[in-house]
Design a protein around this motif. Sequence first.
Motif, short mmCIF file in Angstrom:
data_model
loop_
_atom_site.label_atom_id
_atom_site.label_comp_id
_atom_site.label_asym_id
_atom_site.label_seq_id
_atom_site.Cartn_x
_atom_site.Cartn_y
_atom_site.Cartn_z
N ALA A 174 0.83 -1.21 0.00
CA ALA A 174 0.00 0.00 0.00
C ALA A 174 0.86 1.26 0.00
CB ALA A 174 -0.94 -0.01 1.20
N GLY A 204 2.44 1.76 -3.52
CA GLY A 204 1.44 2.25 -4.46
C GLY A 204 1.00 3.67 -4.18
N LEU A 205 0.86 4.00 -2.90
CA LEU A 205 0.42 5.34 -2.52
C LEU A 205 1.42 6.40 -2.97
CD1 LEU A 205 -1.61 7.10 -0.83
CD2 LEU A 205 -0.02 6.79 1.06
N ALA A 234 -2.15 -5.02 -3.13
CA ALA A 234 -2.28 -3.75 -2.38
C ALA A 234 -1.56 -2.62 -3.10
CB ALA A 234 -1.74 -3.92 -0.97
N SER A 255 -3.65 0.60 -4.52
CA SER A 255 -3.39 1.90 -3.90
C SER A 255 -2.77 2.90 -4.89
CB SER A 255 -2.51 1.76 -2.66
OG SER A 255 -1.23 1.30 -3.00
N SER A 256 -2.01 2.40 -5.86
CA SER A 256 -1.46 3.33 -6.85
C SER A 256 -2.55 3.88 -7.75
CB SER A 256 -0.37 2.67 -7.69
OG SER A 256 -0.92 1.72 -8.57
N LYS A 299 -5.76 4.27 -6.85
CA LYS A 299 -6.58 5.17 -6.03
C LYS A 299 -5.84 6.48 -5.74
CE LYS A 299 -9.45 1.70 -3.86
NZ LYS A 299 -9.84 1.07 -2.61
N ALA A 300 -4.56 6.41 -5.50
CA ALA A 300 -3.81 7.61 -5.16
C ALA A 300 -3.67 8.56 -6.35
CB ALA A 300 -2.42 7.24 -4.63
#
Length: 190
Positions: free
Chosen positions: A99, A102-103, A180, A184-185, A187-188
């Motif tokens: 996460a 990706g964030l 994850a 998360s990448s 979504k970010a």
Amino acid sequence: MTQPPQPQDNNPYAQQQPPQQQPGYGYPQQQPAQPYAPFPQQQGGFPPPQPFAPQGRSGNVALGIVAAVVVALVTAWVYGAIMKATEHEIGYAAVAVGALIGLVAGKVGGRSQALPFVCAVLALGAVYLGQISGYAMALADYTHISFFEALFDHFSLISEAWKHESDVLTYVFLAVGAVAAFGSSKKAAL
């Protein structure tokens, strides 16, 4: 001369348009009327709809990948330290590794079709490297040598120990970290 009766319209938002007159025939030339707006724009109202545009942030993809590599290395070391301290693989730590990778990549790199896949691969590597680091830290404590000496000089021994100790959960943690990171990448970057 009397004026014809105006139709009663109970809609207070309707805009009355003047009757269209033909130029010539004794009528002066008129400018075209403004386009009809069923609801006039009022203060505090919703803005008019914008034409379709792709959503998402734009960013520097190369910088996003570099940031993801740095985060992957740092989180791999932290994951290894957690593994050494608890003497167990922890699934939540693998999720956190993925996460975070990706964030950071999504925030820095923006929206890119390739970035989530790069993050997933980096998360696989980071979780694997974290597990290897955990074994190297344990070996370094046991043999009283430095971490780097244990990791680089005895990598084949550590790799054999990882293969011997790995089970289904080991591979599940690798996959969960990759998923994850992928999610998360995406979504970010929005």
